[in-house]
Design a protein around this motif. Structure first.
Motif: not given
Length: 202
Positions: A1-14, A140-146, A158-163
């Motif tokens: 699972q991934f996050l992409i930050l997409l920048e969008v520029t718009t014109t707005a009134p002051p 995270p797909t493989s990490a220490k969870w509480r 515990v070490n959890l894996t999400l395959k």
């Protein structure tokens, strides 16, 4: 699972708008500021199979969590096949305030997709397991969870894996936007900006 930050520029009134009169009492707003919005776009695997839970939560091992939707903040969440078990992101698990760190959670309560805090609505941090999340961090797909492992053991790491269910190993790597896609996004943003300008100065 991934996050992409997409920048969008718009014109707005002051904040302090400049008005100009034209024709028969027509008021025109003269834009002088530019606002940039960073919109999260998520790409999540459709199904994830869990392993590594402690003996007290062994029934969770082997559960496959299918992508079920997105929260009000845009985070994807998953539901286990055949049972009410969920994986979701919560910015504040008890809704008490911004001092609580955001987390990914394994929970038997369905997240409220219109809430931005305390998604299970219980007023407390009650769940099977959690892992702290920094801003924009993917699941995270493989990490220490509480994880809560019974009265005697209490909360343990515990070490959890999400395959990914259709893959041979944990889902990893980077999602890349192709130059063609990037060009399409740029063209769309440019067209949107032009339409806004035409509407403002019409």
């Amino acid at each position: 699972q991934f996050l992409i930050l997409l920048e969008v520029t718009t014109t707005a009134p002051p904040t302090t708008s400049i008005q100009a009169l034209s024709g028969a009492g027509t008021t025109k707003w003269m834009p002088t500021t530019v606002t940039t919005t960073r919109a999260p776009v998520f790409h999540a695997p459709g199904s994830l199979t869990l392993s590594g839970a402690c003996a007290y939560k062994r029934a969770m091992n082997g559960l496959t969590y299918d992508l079920a939707g997105t929260s009000a903040d845009g985070w994807p969440f998953n539901k286990a096949k055949g049972v009410d078990e969920y994986i979701y992101h919560d910015a504040d698990c008890d809704g008490a305030g911004p001092n609580i760190v955001s987390m990914w959670l394994l929970d038997s309560d369905k997240p409220n997709t219109t809430a931005t805090r305390d998604l299970d609505g219980d007023g407390g941090c009650n769940y099977h397991a959690s892992i702290d999340s920094t801003v924009g961090q993917r699941l995270p797909t493989s990490a220490k969870w509480r994880m809560y492992c019974g009265k005697e053991a209490g909360w343990v790491f515990v070490n959890l894996t999400l395959k990914e269910a259709s893959d041979k190993g944990p889902f990893s790597g980077n999602t890349v936007i192709s130059s063609a896609t990037r060009g399409g996004i740029t063209a769309s943003v440019a067209a949107l900006s032009l339409a806004i300008m035409q509407a403002l100065f019409a």
